[in-house]
Design an enzyme around this catalytic site. Structure first.
Site, PDB file in Angstrom:
ATOM      1  N   LYS A  11       0.746  -1.063   0.101  1.00 46.84           N
ATOM      2  CA  LYS A  11       0.094  -0.092  -0.042  1.00 46.84           C
ATOM      3  C   LYS A  11       1.110   1.376  -0.041  1.00 46.84           C
ATOM      4  O   LYS A  11       2.028   1.233   0.263  1.00 46.84           O
ATOM      5  CB  LYS A  11      -0.855  -0.016   1.194  1.00 46.84           C
ATOM      6  CG  LYS A  11      -1.886  -1.355   1.157  1.00 46.84           C
ATOM      7  CD  LYS A  11      -2.896  -1.101   2.370  1.00 46.84           C
ATOM      8  CE  LYS A  11      -3.781  -2.409   2.199  1.00 46.84           C
ATOM      9  NZ  LYS A  11      -4.944  -2.185   3.471  1.00 46.84           N
ATOM     10  N   TYR A  51     -12.123  -3.114  -4.113  1.00 43.58           N
ATOM     11  CA  TYR A  51     -12.780  -2.899  -2.883  1.00 43.58           C
ATOM     12  C   TYR A  51     -14.246  -3.212  -2.807  1.00 43.58           C
ATOM     13  O   TYR A  51     -14.914  -2.288  -1.793  1.00 43.58           O
ATOM     14  CB  TYR A  51     -12.330  -1.553  -1.985  1.00 43.58           C
ATOM     15  CG  TYR A  51     -10.668  -2.017  -1.443  1.00 43.58           C
ATOM     16  CD1 TYR A  51     -10.725  -2.955  -0.538  1.00 43.58           C
ATOM     17  CD2 TYR A  51      -9.771  -0.907  -1.865  1.00 43.58           C
ATOM     18  CE1 TYR A  51      -9.237  -2.900   0.067  1.00 43.58           C
ATOM     19  CE2 TYR A  51      -8.514  -1.437  -1.210  1.00 43.58           C
ATOM     20  CZ  TYR A  51      -8.212  -2.106  -0.278  1.00 43.58           C
ATOM     21  OH  TYR A  51      -7.071  -2.240   0.105  1.00 43.58           O
ATOM     22  N   PHE A  59     -15.599   3.271   6.324  1.00 37.48           N
ATOM     23  CA  PHE A  59     -14.070   3.682   5.773  1.00 37.48           C
ATOM     24  C   PHE A  59     -13.865   3.417   4.580  1.00 37.48           C
ATOM     25  O   PHE A  59     -12.724   3.561   4.012  1.00 37.48           O
ATOM     26  CB  PHE A  59     -13.284   2.600   6.467  1.00 37.48           C
ATOM     27  CG  PHE A  59     -13.335   1.092   6.300  1.00 37.48           C
ATOM     28  CD1 PHE A  59     -12.741   0.480   5.028  1.00 37.48           C
ATOM     29  CD2 PHE A  59     -13.964   0.401   7.159  1.00 37.48           C
ATOM     30  CE1 PHE A  59     -13.094  -0.994   5.209  1.00 37.48           C
ATOM     31  CE2 PHE A  59     -14.523  -0.756   7.224  1.00 37.48           C
ATOM     32  CZ  PHE A  59     -13.836  -1.587   5.929  1.00 37.48           C
ATOM     33  N   ARG A  87      -1.686 -14.276   4.635  1.00 35.35           N
ATOM     34  CA  ARG A  87      -2.275 -13.466   5.584  1.00 35.35           C
ATOM     35  C   ARG A  87      -1.779 -13.660   6.934  1.00 35.35           C
ATOM     36  O   ARG A  87      -1.701 -12.650   7.658  1.00 35.35           O
ATOM     37  CB  ARG A  87      -3.978 -14.250   5.559  1.00 35.35           C
ATOM     38  CG  ARG A  87      -4.606 -13.845   4.226  1.00 35.35           C
ATOM     39  CD  ARG A  87      -5.208 -12.665   3.938  1.00 35.35           C
ATOM     40  NE  ARG A  87      -6.201 -12.668   5.078  1.00 35.35           N
ATOM     41  CZ  ARG A  87      -7.186 -11.360   5.034  1.00 35.35           C
ATOM     42  NH1 ARG A  87      -6.945 -10.450   4.306  1.00 35.35           N
ATOM     43  NH2 ARG A  87      -8.081 -11.342   6.051  1.00 35.35           N
ATOM     44  N   ARG A 104       2.500  -6.644   9.681  1.00 33.42           N
ATOM     45  CA  ARG A 104       1.902  -5.267  10.327  1.00 33.42           C
ATOM     46  C   ARG A 104       2.326  -5.094  11.659  1.00 33.42           C
ATOM     47  O   ARG A 104       2.475  -3.939  12.215  1.00 33.42           O
ATOM     48  CB  ARG A 104       0.226  -5.551   9.954  1.00 33.42           C
ATOM     49  CG  ARG A 104      -0.149  -5.416   8.656  1.00 33.42           C
ATOM     50  CD  ARG A 104      -1.555  -6.070   8.490  1.00 33.42           C
ATOM     51  NE  ARG A 104      -2.185  -5.491   7.397  1.00 33.42           N
ATOM     52  CZ  ARG A 104      -3.468  -6.289   6.825  1.00 33.42           C
ATOM     53  NH1 ARG A 104      -3.950  -7.132   7.579  1.00 33.42           N
ATOM     54  NH2 ARG A 104      -4.071  -5.829   5.970  1.00 33.42           N
ATOM     55  N   HIS A 121      -1.973  -5.565   1.317  1.00 30.23           N
ATOM     56  CA  HIS A 121      -3.258  -6.298   1.451  1.00 30.23           C
ATOM     57  C   HIS A 121      -2.981  -7.685   0.803  1.00 30.23           C
ATOM     58  O   HIS A 121      -1.959  -7.885   0.115  1.00 30.23           O
ATOM     59  CB  HIS A 121      -4.075  -5.583   0.072  1.00 30.23           C
ATOM     60  CG  HIS A 121      -5.275  -6.589  -0.479  1.00 30.23           C
ATOM     61  ND1 HIS A 121      -6.473  -6.647   0.272  1.00 30.23           N
ATOM     62  CD2 HIS A 121      -5.100  -7.356  -1.419  1.00 30.23           C
ATOM     63  CE1 HIS A 121      -7.057  -7.623  -0.421  1.00 30.23           C
ATOM     64  NE2 HIS A 121      -6.303  -7.894  -1.455  1.00 30.23           N
TER      65      HIS A 121
END
Ligand code: IDP
Ligand code: MG
Length: 141
Positions: A11, A51, A59, A87, A104, A121
């Site tokens: 991102k 999305y 959001f 993930r 993250r 993502h």
């Protein structure tokens, strides 16, 4: 062996903070292959398609604005159970509580904004992966 493909996005916060190499290192160190990789400024059409499942959520508008505010790096990665595996490498959505050791959890920090800036993502199912790869890399379809 179940070799599959997933769509990963680095991102805008990952690109702006020069974390491309660090994140790619983790993907490659895990043993996944890189099938395609390209940096680009995403169009509103691509982001709306990507999305679509979040349309209507509070959001959604800030998310599309943030994702289109600066370049992203789109990646197709391949490997055994890579959808689930990436993930797991990424960690949970909110970087504040994402486990240490995850992308993250180790590198993410910005949560106090209308949209969570959480670096990456990753597709969440084989159906999402096929759909998202088709949006970002139609030539691979
Ligand atoms: P995921 O990226 O962990 O799969 P999703 O629920 O699919 O999370 O949400 C997509 C993206 O939307 C997240 O990565 C994050 O950037 C943003 N987001 C999700 N939930 C919230 C929220 O409650 N507030 C602000 N932004 C959010
Ligand atoms: Mg998601």
């Amino acid at each position: 062996m179940t070799t599959e493909r997933t769509l990963i996005l680095l991102k805008p916060d990952a690109v702006q903070r020069s974390l491309r190499g660090e994140i790619l290192r983790r993907i490659e160190a895990k043993g996944y292959g890189i099938v395609a990789l390209s940096q680009r400024l995403a169009t509103e059409d691509v982001l709306a398609a990507h999305y679509a499942e979040h349309e209507g959520k509070p959001f959604y508008a800030p998310l599309v604005e943030y994702m289109g505010s600066a370049p992203v790096v789109a990646i197709v990665a391949e490997g055994e159970r890579v959808i689930e595996g990436f993930r797991s490498l990424a960690g949970t959505t909110d970087p504040t509580v994402a486990a240490p050791g995850t992308i993250r959890g180790d590198l993410g920090r910005q949560w106090d904004l209308p949209v969570i800036q959480n670096l990456v993502h990753g597709s969440d199912s084989p159906e999402s992966a096929a759909r998202e790869i088709g949006i970002w890399f139609p030539e691979l379809g």
